[in-house]
Design a protein around this motif. Structure first.
Motif, PDB file in Angstrom:
ATOM      1  N   PHE A  13       0.829  -1.205   0.000  1.00 24.99           N
ATOM      2  CA  PHE A  13       0.000   0.000   0.000  1.00 24.99           C
ATOM      3  C   PHE A  13       0.866   1.258   0.000  1.00 24.99           C
ATOM      4  O   PHE A  13       0.502   2.270  -0.611  1.00 24.99           O
ATOM      5  CB  PHE A  13      -0.950   0.005   1.202  1.00 24.99           C
ATOM      6  N   GLY A  14       2.023   1.179   0.680  1.00 27.95           N
ATOM      7  CA  GLY A  14       2.950   2.306   0.663  1.00 27.95           C
ATOM      8  C   GLY A  14       3.465   2.588  -0.742  1.00 27.95           C
ATOM      9  O   GLY A  14       3.519   3.740  -1.182  1.00 27.95           O
ATOM     10  N   LEU A  15       3.833   1.518  -1.466  1.00 28.86           N
ATOM     11  CA  LEU A  15       4.279   1.683  -2.852  1.00 28.86           C
ATOM     12  C   LEU A  15       3.175   2.252  -3.731  1.00 28.86           C
ATOM     13  O   LEU A  15       3.423   3.086  -4.599  1.00 28.86           O
ATOM     14  CB  LEU A  15       4.751   0.333  -3.407  1.00 28.86           C
ATOM     15  N   LYS A  16       1.947   1.793  -3.489  1.00 29.35           N
ATOM     16  CA  LYS A  16       0.800   2.289  -4.263  1.00 29.35           C
ATOM     17  C   LYS A  16       0.571   3.772  -3.970  1.00 29.35           C
ATOM     18  O   LYS A  16       0.371   4.574  -4.889  1.00 29.35           O
ATOM     19  CB  LYS A  16      -0.441   1.474  -3.900  1.00 29.35           C
ATOM     20  N   TYR A  17       0.622   4.127  -2.689  1.00 29.12           N
ATOM     21  CA  TYR A  17       0.340   5.511  -2.273  1.00 29.12           C
ATOM     22  C   TYR A  17       1.386   6.474  -2.823  1.00 29.12           C
ATOM     23  O   TYR A  17       1.065   7.553  -3.307  1.00 29.12           O
ATOM     24  CB  TYR A  17       0.292   5.594  -0.747  1.00 29.12           C
ATOM     25  N   PHE A  18       2.663   6.072  -2.736  1.00 18.72           N
ATOM     26  CA  PHE A  18       3.743   6.956  -3.164  1.00 18.72           C
ATOM     27  C   PHE A  18       4.045   6.844  -4.654  1.00 18.72           C
ATOM     28  O   PHE A  18       4.899   7.552  -5.172  1.00 18.72           O
ATOM     29  CB  PHE A  18       5.013   6.669  -2.357  1.00 18.72           C
ATOM     30  N   GLY A  19       3.357   5.909  -5.345  1.00 19.27           N
ATOM     31  CA  GLY A  19       3.553   5.764  -6.782  1.00 19.27           C
ATOM     32  C   GLY A  19       4.639   4.780  -7.110  1.00 19.27           C
ATOM     33  O   GLY A  19       5.768   5.160  -7.424  1.00 19.27           O
ATOM     34  N   GLY A  20       4.303   3.477  -6.999  1.00  7.87           N
ATOM     35  CA  GLY A  20       5.302   2.425  -7.134  1.00  7.87           C
ATOM     36  C   GLY A  20       6.012   2.396  -8.473  1.00  7.87           C
ATOM     37  O   GLY A  20       7.096   1.844  -8.577  1.00  7.87           O
ATOM     38  N   LEU A  21       5.430   2.975  -9.516  1.00  9.20           N
ATOM     39  CA  LEU A  21       6.039   2.880 -10.844  1.00  9.20           C
ATOM     40  C   LEU A  21       6.715   4.183 -11.292  1.00  9.20           C
ATOM     41  O   LEU A  21       7.242   4.240 -12.393  1.00  9.20           O
ATOM     42  CB  LEU A  21       4.968   2.481 -11.877  1.00  9.20           C
ATOM     43  N   ASN A  22       6.670   5.236 -10.444  1.00  4.94           N
ATOM     44  CA  ASN A  22       7.292   6.471 -10.909  1.00  4.94           C
ATOM     45  C   ASN A  22       8.808   6.462 -10.704  1.00  4.94           C
ATOM     46  O   ASN A  22       9.349   5.621  -9.992  1.00  4.94           O
ATOM     47  CB  ASN A  22       6.643   7.715 -10.271  1.00  4.94           C
ATOM     48  N   LYS A  23       9.476   7.411 -11.324  1.00  9.16           N
ATOM     49  CA  LYS A  23      10.946   7.391 -11.371  1.00  9.16           C
ATOM     50  C   LYS A  23      11.574   7.561  -9.991  1.00  9.16           C
ATOM     51  O   LYS A  23      12.557   6.896  -9.653  1.00  9.16           O
ATOM     52  CB  LYS A  23      11.421   8.507 -12.307  1.00  9.16           C
ATOM     53  N   GLU A  24      10.998   8.459  -9.167  1.00  7.14           N
ATOM     54  CA  GLU A  24      11.573   8.731  -7.848  1.00  7.14           C
ATOM     55  C   GLU A  24      11.498   7.490  -6.950  1.00  7.14           C
ATOM     56  O   GLU A  24      12.475   7.137  -6.276  1.00  7.14           O
ATOM     57  CB  GLU A  24      10.846   9.905  -7.177  1.00  7.14           C
ATOM     58  N   ILE A  25      10.344   6.826  -6.945  1.00  3.40           N
ATOM     59  CA  ILE A  25      10.199   5.618  -6.131  1.00  3.40           C
ATOM     60  C   ILE A  25      11.091   4.503  -6.693  1.00  3.40           C
ATOM     61  O   ILE A  25      11.658   3.705  -5.945  1.00  3.40           O
ATOM     62  CB  ILE A  25       8.734   5.160  -6.066  1.00  3.40           C
ATOM     63  N   GLY A  26      11.242   4.465  -8.022  1.00  2.00           N
ATOM     64  CA  GLY A  26      12.152   3.500  -8.634  1.00  2.00           C
ATOM     65  C   GLY A  26      13.569   3.661  -8.112  1.00  2.00           C
ATOM     66  O   GLY A  26      14.273   2.679  -7.862  1.00  2.00           O
ATOM     67  N   GLN A  27      13.992   4.919  -7.910  1.00  2.00           N
ATOM     68  CA  GLN A  27      15.329   5.179  -7.378  1.00  2.00           C
ATOM     69  C   GLN A  27      15.437   4.725  -5.924  1.00  2.00           C
ATOM     70  O   GLN A  27      16.453   4.151  -5.511  1.00  2.00           O
ATOM     71  CB  GLN A  27      15.638   6.681  -7.482  1.00  2.00           C
ATOM     72  N   VAL A  28      14.383   4.975  -5.142  1.00  2.76           N
ATOM     73  CA  VAL A  28      14.353   4.523  -3.738  1.00  2.76           C
ATOM     74  C   VAL A  28      14.458   2.996  -3.689  1.00  2.76           C
ATOM     75  O   VAL A  28      15.199   2.426  -2.868  1.00  2.76           O
ATOM     76  CB  VAL A  28      13.065   4.996  -3.031  1.00  2.76           C
ATOM     77  N   ILE A  29      13.717   2.321  -4.585  1.00  2.00           N
ATOM     78  CA  ILE A  29      13.760   0.858  -4.634  1.00  2.00           C
ATOM     79  C   ILE A  29      15.156   0.384  -5.030  1.00  2.00           C
ATOM     80  O   ILE A  29      15.667  -0.598  -4.496  1.00  2.00           O
ATOM     81  CB  ILE A  29      12.683   0.319  -5.608  1.00  2.00           C
ATOM     82  N   ARG A  30      15.778   1.105  -5.949  1.00  2.48           N
ATOM     83  CA  ARG A  30      17.145   0.761  -6.368  1.00  2.48           C
ATOM     84  C   ARG A  30      18.099   0.793  -5.168  1.00  2.48           C
ATOM     85  O   ARG A  30      18.906  -0.126  -4.967  1.00  2.48           O
ATOM     86  CB  ARG A  30      17.599   1.748  -7.446  1.00  2.48           C
ATOM     87  N   TYR A  31      18.001   1.837  -4.344  1.00  2.08           N
ATOM     88  CA  TYR A  31      18.837   1.927  -3.146  1.00  2.08           C
ATOM     89  C   TYR A  31      18.465   0.850  -2.133  1.00  2.08           C
ATOM     90  O   TYR A  31      19.331   0.323  -1.416  1.00  2.08           O
ATOM     91  CB  TYR A  31      18.708   3.317  -2.509  1.00  2.08           C
ATOM     92  N   SER A  32      17.179   0.514  -2.057  1.00  2.82           N
ATOM     93  CA  SER A  32      16.740  -0.552  -1.148  1.00  2.82           C
ATOM     94  C   SER A  32      17.333  -1.895  -1.572  1.00  2.82           C
ATOM     95  O   SER A  32      17.744  -2.700  -0.730  1.00  2.82           O
ATOM     96  CB  SER A  32      15.211  -0.652  -1.140  1.00  2.82           C
ATOM     97  N   ILE A  33      17.382  -2.131  -2.885  1.00  5.98           N
ATOM     98  CA  ILE A  33      18.001  -3.353  -3.407  1.00  5.98           C
ATOM     99  C   ILE A  33      19.473  -3.396  -3.009  1.00  5.98           C
ATOM    100  O   ILE A  33      19.986  -4.410  -2.533  1.00  5.98           O
ATOM    101  CB  ILE A  33      17.848  -3.438  -4.948  1.00  5.98           C
TER     102      ILE A  33
END
Length: 257
Positions: free
Chosen positions: A88-108
């Motif tokens: 739900f957090g990914l959905k709320y913050f926009g799981g497919l947008n570029k900024e969240i993609g960068q956050v996910i990249r750092y999480s990886i």
């Protein structure tokens, strides 16, 4: 169907069979760095991949009686709600947008580095615990720590697809130092099945699973895991884990930079 994806699935499957390290720490960075798959889609596809392969592993461990089901239930009490909240957090913050993609990249990258720590220092941490039995948790405190560990793993796995393998096994070793290696492996795989399934369902809901890519990876990985498992005894584990730790450290650095 892309033969490169099939070959990559085979290579990762072989390494997983040889080392026992979860495919997420290998597959997700591979998809992101080598093939340019977006971090969100790489995570979602790898979670669907993991839920299928781990279900097979759980069936084997159940037949062998190497699953501690009470520990599995405690881990799931923390992991499954955490996975839902993270989705739900990914959905709320926009799981497919570029900024969240960068956050996910750092999480990886962070999850990969935690995997490296787990690979290199698990035996030393276990030795320290065995030398200091007074530091080991028991009873209610142990149950609470197990649930909390499940919540941490559930969040990590949903965001990065990494954590249910080496990190999960290391946490189990720390919490249950008297549990045999076979039971650690079986329990680690068993709780990861519902976790990766829920997390994968969440990513399907977000639209971040590439089904054609998933099919190609599965075609390659299933024979790879079999071959790797058969060859595991012939290759020194210490050498393999050292090479793997070095590779993952370089991967994490590349993801961050």
């Amino acid at each position: 169907m892309n033969l490169t994806y099939i070959f990559s699935g085979f290579a990762v499957g072989t390494l997983v069979g040889l080392t026992g390290v979860g495919g997420g720490s290998l597959m997700t960075p591979l998809l992101t760095l080598l093939f340019g798959v977006s971090p969100t889609v790489a995570v979602g596809t790898d979670l669907a991949f993991a839920s299928i392969t781990k279900a097979t592993g759980t069936f084997t461990h159940r037949l062998r009686g190497t699953v501690e089901w009470r520990v599995v239930r405690l881990l799931c009490l923390g992991a499954l709600p955490a996975a839902i909240l993270a989705t739900f957090g990914l959905k709320y913050f926009g799981g497919l947008n570029k900024e969240i993609g960068q956050v996910i990249r750092y999480s990886i990258a962070g999850s990969v580095l935690l995997t490296v720590i787990a690979l290199l220092f698990k035996s030393k941490m276990l030795a320290w615990l065995n030398a200091h039995p007074e530091k080991q948790l028991h009873g209610h405190k142990l149950d609470v720590a197990t649930i909390f560990s499940g919540a941490l793993l559930g969040t990590l796995v949903t965001i990065s697809s990494i954590g249910a393998g080496a990190i999960g096994a290391t946490l189990l070793v720390m919490l249950y130092p008297r549990m045999s290696s076979a039971h650690i492996a079986g329990t680690d795989i068993a709780y990861a099945v519902p976790l990766t399934a829920i997390a994968a369902f969440g990513h399907w809901w977000l639209g971040s699973i590439d089904w054609a890519l998933l099919g190609a990876l599965l075609i390659g990985s299933l024979p790879g895991i079999t071959i790797g498992s058969l060859a595991a005894r012939a290759v020194p584990e210490k050498l393999l884990r050292g090479i793997l730790a070095t590779t993952l450290t370089l991967v994490a650095a590349k993801l961050i930079l």
